[in-house]
Write a protein that holds these residues in place. Structure first.
Motif, PDB file in Angstrom:
ATOM      1  N   VAL A 102       0.856  -1.180   0.000  1.00 26.92           N
ATOM      2  CA  VAL A 102       0.000   0.000   0.000  1.00 26.92           C
ATOM      3  C   VAL A 102       0.890   1.227   0.000  1.00 26.92           C
ATOM      4  O   VAL A 102       1.847   1.320   0.789  1.00 26.92           O
ATOM      5  CB  VAL A 102      -0.932   0.032   1.230  1.00 26.92           C
ATOM      6  N   LYS A 103       0.596   2.167  -0.882  1.00 28.49           N
ATOM      7  CA  LYS A 103       1.329   3.436  -0.945  1.00 28.49           C
ATOM      8  C   LYS A 103       0.345   4.560  -1.220  1.00 28.49           C
ATOM      9  O   LYS A 103      -0.393   4.526  -2.211  1.00 28.49           O
ATOM     10  CB  LYS A 103       2.393   3.385  -2.051  1.00 28.49           C
ATOM     11  N   ASP A 104       0.322   5.529  -0.299  1.00 28.23           N
ATOM     12  CA  ASP A 104      -0.569   6.687  -0.442  1.00 28.23           C
ATOM     13  C   ASP A 104      -2.016   6.252  -0.675  1.00 28.23           C
ATOM     14  O   ASP A 104      -2.749   6.843  -1.480  1.00 28.23           O
ATOM     15  CB  ASP A 104      -0.102   7.597  -1.574  1.00 28.23           C
ATOM     16  N   VAL A 114      -3.205   3.606  -2.100  1.00 28.95           N
ATOM     17  CA  VAL A 114      -3.435   2.716  -3.238  1.00 28.95           C
ATOM     18  C   VAL A 114      -2.875   1.333  -2.920  1.00 28.95           C
ATOM     19  O   VAL A 114      -1.722   1.203  -2.507  1.00 28.95           O
ATOM     20  CB  VAL A 114      -2.782   3.276  -4.522  1.00 28.95           C
ATOM     21  N   MET A 164      -1.530  -2.189  -4.167  1.00 25.02           N
ATOM     22  CA  MET A 164      -0.906  -2.704  -5.383  1.00 25.02           C
ATOM     23  C   MET A 164      -0.390  -4.116  -5.154  1.00 25.02           C
ATOM     24  O   MET A 164       0.054  -4.455  -4.057  1.00 25.02           O
ATOM     25  CB  MET A 164       0.236  -1.791  -5.825  1.00 25.02           C
ATOM     26  N   ARG A 214     -11.795  -4.118  -3.577  1.00 25.66           N
ATOM     27  CA  ARG A 214     -12.403  -3.211  -4.560  1.00 25.66           C
ATOM     28  C   ARG A 214     -13.865  -2.955  -4.235  1.00 25.66           C
ATOM     29  O   ARG A 214     -14.339  -1.811  -4.315  1.00 25.66           O
ATOM     30  CB  ARG A 214     -12.255  -3.802  -5.962  1.00 25.66           C
ATOM     31  N   HIS A 273     -11.684   0.314  -2.125  1.00 26.29           N
ATOM     32  CA  HIS A 273     -10.246   0.530  -2.244  1.00 26.29           C
ATOM     33  C   HIS A 273      -9.809   0.534  -3.707  1.00 26.29           C
ATOM     34  O   HIS A 273     -10.348  -0.206  -4.534  1.00 26.29           O
ATOM     35  CB  HIS A 273      -9.471  -0.558  -1.492  1.00 26.29           C
ATOM     36  N   ASP A 274      -8.838   1.352  -4.003  1.00 28.36           N
ATOM     37  CA  ASP A 274      -8.207   1.379  -5.315  1.00 28.36           C
ATOM     38  C   ASP A 274      -7.136   0.288  -5.331  1.00 28.36           C
ATOM     39  O   ASP A 274      -6.104   0.412  -4.667  1.00 28.36           O
ATOM     40  CB  ASP A 274      -7.574   2.749  -5.559  1.00 28.36           C
ATOM     41  N   VAL A 275      -7.400  -0.808  -6.039  1.00 29.41           N
ATOM     42  CA  VAL A 275      -6.473  -1.942  -6.083  1.00 29.41           C
ATOM     43  C   VAL A 275      -5.962  -2.089  -7.517  1.00 29.41           C
ATOM     44  O   VAL A 275      -6.755  -2.221  -8.448  1.00 29.41           O
ATOM     45  CB  VAL A 275      -7.146  -3.251  -5.628  1.00 29.41           C
ATOM     46  N   ARG A 276      -4.642  -2.103  -7.663  1.00 30.79           N
ATOM     47  CA  ARG A 276      -4.042  -2.164  -8.992  1.00 30.79           C
ATOM     48  C   ARG A 276      -3.068  -3.336  -9.095  1.00 30.79           C
ATOM     49  O   ARG A 276      -2.283  -3.574  -8.176  1.00 30.79           O
ATOM     50  CB  ARG A 276      -3.295  -0.861  -9.284  1.00 30.79           C
TER      51      ARG A 276
END
Length: 292
Positions: free
Chosen positions: A200-202, A204, A206, A228, A232-235
């Motif tokens: 997790v960064k900022d 987001v 990942m 999601r 949450h923004d998951v990339r």
């Protein structure tokens, strides 16, 4: 003195129409699987009356068998039914690992190296294995790499891939860490030696994009979907070791322990973060809802 081959926990195995207690002798010295590694398996969990995604694990072991050149002999639904039958042989006090397996008994007529699909055998092994969800873990970057699909059977969950994982863990533990952060042949992070990984960064979330060098896990996919759905923004992206060293939070996912926070990466200490806790809560809530 002969080695004690008894299993270390209560164990039952279904093979050729019957349930056998303990560690039945199924593979001999001439078996293809013994000396040429034609084994595939999968791993599901039973705990607290729950067996999350058992159907998907049973489906995947058949895909692994096909990718290995074996011939699946059991329908996924039948494997699932047998697994739940086997669970009843235990006292229900300890979590259970559910392990369907295929292997070749013989090589082909044209090459002993290639497995003969017509000699495929099946077993379903269940054994007690306590859960260690949320138990913090430490990681170190491994000097060893994950293979590319061109050089290893990465499209199957095969036993032949695990000696590489084993040496990663042994090397990491020799330096005081629990597990290893594994890179692919391009130097990007793939996973740990035994589980998928998130950072997790900022805000987001990942996780390394599935590129064929590691098993894109069933629990990984479930966690991505649940996070999601929770907003949450998951990339899924390409990530470097440096990305993980600069992360606000790191955690792993896997069938064996579900969600595990990482509290140390090499010489950097981290706190157990809110996303890991949320992921575990979401997973357990989802698992209980499917059993309701």
């Amino acid at each position: 003195m002969p080695v004690n081959t008894a299993p270390r926990t209560a164990t039952w195995t279904y093979v050729e129409g019957e349930w056998l207690e303990g560690n039945p002798p199924l593979i001999g010295p001439t078996s293809h699987a013994m000396w040429l590694g034609s084994t595939v398996f999968d791993g599901a969990r039973w705990f607290d009356g729950l067996s999350p995604d058992l159907d998907l694990h049973c489906q995947r072991v058949n895909r692994s068998a096909t990718n290995m050149g074996l011939k699946p002999t059991m329908e996924a639904g039948e494997i699932e039914r047998l697994a739940l039958e086997g669970v009843k042989k235990f006292d229900g006090k300890t979590a259970i690992y559910i392990k369907p397996m295929y292997w070749a008994e013989h090589g082909t007529s044209f090459s002993v190296v290639a497995p003969d699909p017509e000699s495929t055998r099946f077993a379903l092994c269940l054994f007690e294995a306590p859960m260690h969800a949320a138990k913090p873990s430490s990681l170190t970057v491994s000097p060893y790499r994950r293979p590319n699909p061109e050089v290893a059977m990465t499209a199957a969950k095969t036993g032949s891939l695990y000696p590489n994982s084993g040496r990663m863990i042994i090397e990491a533990r020799s330096r005081g860490f629990d597990n290893a952060l594994a890179r692919d042949m391009n130097g990007n992070v793939a996973e740990t030696a035994s589980s998928n990984i998130f950072m997790v960064k900022d805000g987001v979330v990942m996780t390394p994009v599935a590129n064929g060098t590691f098993l894109s896990g069933i629990t990984r996919a479930r966690v991505i979907g649940l996070l999601r759905e929770a907003g949450h923004d998951v990339r899924e992206v390409t990530l470097t070791v440096e990305d993980f060293r600069n992360a606000d939070e790191i955690f792993t996912s896997g069938n064996y322990s579900k969600i595990v926070p990482v509290t140390k990466l090499d010489d950097r200490d981290l706190q157990e973060g809110p996303v890991a806790r949320k992921a575990l809560d979401l997973y357990m809530d989802w698992a209980r809802s499917t059993a309701a």
